[in-house]
Structure formats: structure tokens, C-alpha cells
Design an enzyme around this catalytic site. Structure first.
Site, PDB file in Angstrom:
ATOM      1  N   SER A 139       0.794  -1.229   0.000  1.00  0.00           N
ATOM      2  CA  SER A 139       0.000   0.000   0.000  1.00  0.00           C
ATOM      3  C   SER A 139       0.825   1.277   0.000  1.00  0.00           C
ATOM      4  O   SER A 139       0.357   2.305  -0.465  1.00  0.00           O
ATOM      5  CB  SER A 139      -0.940   0.004   1.200  1.00  0.00           C
ATOM      6  OG  SER A 139      -0.220  -0.171   2.399  1.00  0.00           O
ATOM      7  N   HIS A 185      -5.317  -3.654  -2.377  1.00  0.00           N
ATOM      8  CA  HIS A 185      -4.996  -2.571  -3.325  1.00  0.00           C
ATOM      9  C   HIS A 185      -4.895  -3.057  -4.767  1.00  0.00           C
ATOM     10  O   HIS A 185      -4.421  -2.325  -5.632  1.00  0.00           O
ATOM     11  CB  HIS A 185      -3.691  -1.878  -2.911  1.00  0.00           C
ATOM     12  CG  HIS A 185      -3.830  -1.133  -1.623  1.00  0.00           C
ATOM     13  ND1 HIS A 185      -4.283   0.180  -1.558  1.00  0.00           N
ATOM     14  CD2 HIS A 185      -3.628  -1.516  -0.345  1.00  0.00           C
ATOM     15  CE1 HIS A 185      -4.338   0.555  -0.294  1.00  0.00           C
ATOM     16  NE2 HIS A 185      -3.941  -0.449   0.465  1.00  0.00           N
ATOM     17  N   LYS A 194     -11.835   0.025  -1.462  1.00  0.00           N
ATOM     18  CA  LYS A 194     -10.841   0.744  -2.273  1.00  0.00           C
ATOM     19  C   LYS A 194     -11.272   0.665  -3.743  1.00  0.00           C
ATOM     20  O   LYS A 194     -12.031   1.502  -4.203  1.00  0.00           O
ATOM     21  CB  LYS A 194      -9.453   0.179  -2.011  1.00  0.00           C
ATOM     22  CG  LYS A 194      -9.101   0.281  -0.499  1.00  0.00           C
ATOM     23  CD  LYS A 194      -7.711  -0.147  -0.202  1.00  0.00           C
ATOM     24  CE  LYS A 194      -7.466  -0.464   1.249  1.00  0.00           C
ATOM     25  NZ  LYS A 194      -7.707   0.590   2.218  1.00  0.00           N
TER      26      LYS A 194
END
Ligand SMILES: Cc1ncc(COP(=O)(O)O)c(C=O)c1O
Length: 326
Positions: free
Chosen positions: A137, A165, A188
Site C-alpha cells: 500500500s 490494493h 478501495k
């Protein structure tokens, strides 16, 4: 100002179909689930979302949690208690805390160093669980998922991959014999809130019965579940392909050939990072400085994150502002 700091990589948090799905769920089921999933907090939208995630991840089943953080806690306390956890040194805080809660023996390998990981995997008796972020990340680099899967298959270790991610399907699906669980977040790339784990059905059943961060918490809100499901549908459509292609172009504009929308600009000193963030802000660009304990001392940085929601003009202004930093 224009933000280059969020994890809404495909811009799906503001997609009309995602918002509409959340509104409908809100009208139909109300604001909250009202209790834990195992009492009366379960709604049909939870199972629908889990079925869609399982199809997307090509697994038998999936289970959603209120956050990705809780998912890692639940997975590691269920599958790694009394095991040895072999963990990349840059893994996310929720993995570190999950390992602590599992009271497992934790062996940390140097970032991305599979030879080091292999030595730790073979270094003693008992069950081994290898855990890694797929995309890191704060560095935006990608784990060698194939190498990890081969190592785990050889050692009969369980592989837990955290895809929080991942936006381009980084790492792909794990082929071959490795036993694998895929953890991820709905907050996300899917622009909503919540976490998931995908894997064999009997393992999901074990989690439902053992994972305290699933059992003793209020179910994911129906609106968040519906938003994530609509976002997943966009993500898997040709529109999702177009959004990823646009994001890829933005990445190439800022750092040609870089693999993910997370672009670190490492400045070292904390004061230098704060100063650079201030200077960008004066040009209307919001990129907060990331400092210890989020990253190791001496590696303070700007963490630029790009989104398909940015326009070409936004990205051009970012590049110009970064050039002015020297
Ligand atoms: C690798 C990783 N795993 C898990 C999480 C936690 O996800 P959530 O924000 O859904 O709790 C994050 C989020 O910051 C993350 O970066």
C-alpha cells in the site's frame, strides 16, 4: 484542491449505478443491519454479494466482513492459531495485528525476498501460514504471487493473499496445488466499505463459526453491501475495462511503466516530506506526507494515488507540480 490521496482507484464510489444501488438498499432495509449476521443482521444482499465475489475470485464461496481490517483479524485468528506465520515485512497493520491476536509464532521475511521466506517456511515443525499483500500500500509494488504459491505448494503451507490494493487483477488467480485464501476490501477499488475473504466453502463455514471479528460485530450495512455489489458488476464489465485502461494511461503519464496506481515519491526526511506536501497544496494538489510509523524512519514520502476519476488535465497539473519540487 484536487486529491491524489484516496484509494478509490476506479472512481466507483461516485458511480451513478453504485449510488443508486446504495439508495435502493437504504430504502428497502434501512440504515444499519441492526445486529450481527448470526442474530438478525443478515440480509439477502449479503449472500448475493458473497456469491458474486466467489464467482469473481473463482472460488467456491466468500464471506463479507464489516471491514477489511476485521477480515484479516478473522482469517488469521481462525487459520493461523498455533501455526508459524511467515509474513512480508511490509504487510499491512491488519495482518500484523491478526498475527498478534492469533498468538502465532511470527517469522518476518525481508520485503519480497522469497529465498528468505523459503528458509523461514522450512525452518521448523508445525503448520505454516504464509501471508502477503498482493500490492503493497505504501510502495505500490506487487508481490510475486506465483513464486509464493509454488513455495506454499512445496511446503504444504497455507497462502493468504491480501488483495486490498489490487486493481488490475495483480497476481492473478493462484493455479496449482497451493491452498489459498484471498482476502480483500470493498473499500478501495470497489469504492464502498467492508472486507471479504474468498476460498473453499468449508473454510468459510469455519470462519462463520470461529472468527470473532465476524461473529461479535454488527453485519455490514445493507447499503454498503449493495454499493459494493453494483461496483463489482461495473468492475467486471467492459466499462470496468475502460476505466482500468484510463487509469493505466494516467499512471504512464506520471511514471511510465509503473505497475499500480500507488506512486511513492520517497523524500527520506519527515520535514522534507511535509514541506513537499505543503508546496503541492499551494498548487492545488492534495498529497499528504506519509511518515513513521506508517513507513520506516528515513523513508518519509509523498504517496500519490491515481484514479480513473481524474481527468487528463488533473494528471497534467500533478506532473507539473511534482516537477516544481525539483
Ligand atoms: C493491505 C490492506 N489490507 C487491509 C486493509 C484494511 O481494509 P479496510 O479499510 O477495508 O479495513 C487495508 C487498508 O488500509 C490495506 O491496505
Amino acid at each position: 484542491v484536487t486529491s491524489f490521496a484516496s484509494n478509490d482507484y476506479l472512481g466507483l464510489s461516485i458511480h451513478p449505478e453504485v449510488r443508486a444501488a446504495a439508495h435502493d438498499a437504504l430504502d428497502r432495509w434501512g440504515a444499519g443491519a441492526g445486529s450481527s449476521r448470526l442474530i438478525v443482521g443478515d440480509r439477502p444482499i449479503h449472500a448475493d454479494l458473497e456469491d458474486d465475489i466467489a464467482a469473481w475470485r473463482d472460488t467456491e464461496a466468500a464471506l463479507v466482513f464489516p471491514t477489511g481490517f476485521q477480515t484479516n483479524l478473522g482469517v488469521l485468528t481462525t487459520f493461523a492459531t498455533e501455526a508459524r506465520i511467515v509474513s512480508d515485512e511490509l504487510n499491512h497493520a491488519s495482518i500484523i495485528d491478526g498475527a498478534r491476536l492469533a498468538k502465532a509464532e511470527v517469522a518476518v521475511y525481508r520485503h519480497g525476498d522469497l529465498e528468505h521466506a523459503d528458509r523461514l517456511v522450512s525452518g521448523g515443525p508445525g503448520r505454516v501460514v504464509v501471508v502477503s499483500d498482493t500490492v503493497f500500500s505504501m510502495d505500490g509494488d506487487v508481490a510475486d504471487v506465483t513464486g509464493l504459491a509454488e513455495m506454499c505448494a512445496r511446503a504444504q503451507a497455507l497462502l493468504v493473499l491480501d488483495d486490498a490494493h489490487a486493481v488490475f487483477g495483480e497476481g492473478g488467480l493462484v493455479a496449482g496445488d497451493a491452498a489459498c485464501l484471498r482476502v480483500g476490501t470493498l473499500s478501495k477499488t470497489l469504492g464502498s466499505q467492508g472486507g471479504y475473504v474468498a476460498g473453499p466453502r468449508s473454510w468459510m463455514e469455519l470462519l462463520i463459526n470461529r472468527a470473532r471479528s465476524f461473529i461479535f460485530t454488527t453485519g455490514l450495512s445493507p447499503a454498503a453491501a449493495a454499493a459494493a455489489r453494483a461496483a463489482l458488476s461495473v468492475c467486471r464489465s467492459s466499462e470496468g475495462d475502460r476505466r482500468r485502461a484510463r487509469l493505466r494511461r494516467h499512471i504512464d503519464t506520471v511514471r511510465p511503466g509503473h505497475g499500480t496506481p500507488i506512486i511513492p515519491v520517497v523524500l527520506g526526511d519527515e520535514a522534507a516530506a511535509v514541506d513537499a506536501a505543503d508546496r503541492l497544496l499551494r498548487h492545488g494538489i492534495l498529497v499528504p506526507a506519509i511518515r513513521p510509523p506508517t513507513v520506516p524512519a528515513g523513508t518519509s514520502r509523498l504517496r500519490v494515488s491515481l484514479s480513473a476519476a481524474h481527468s487528463e488535465a488533473d494528471v497534467k497539473r500533478l506532473v507539473e507540480a511534482l516537477e516544481l519540487l525539483g
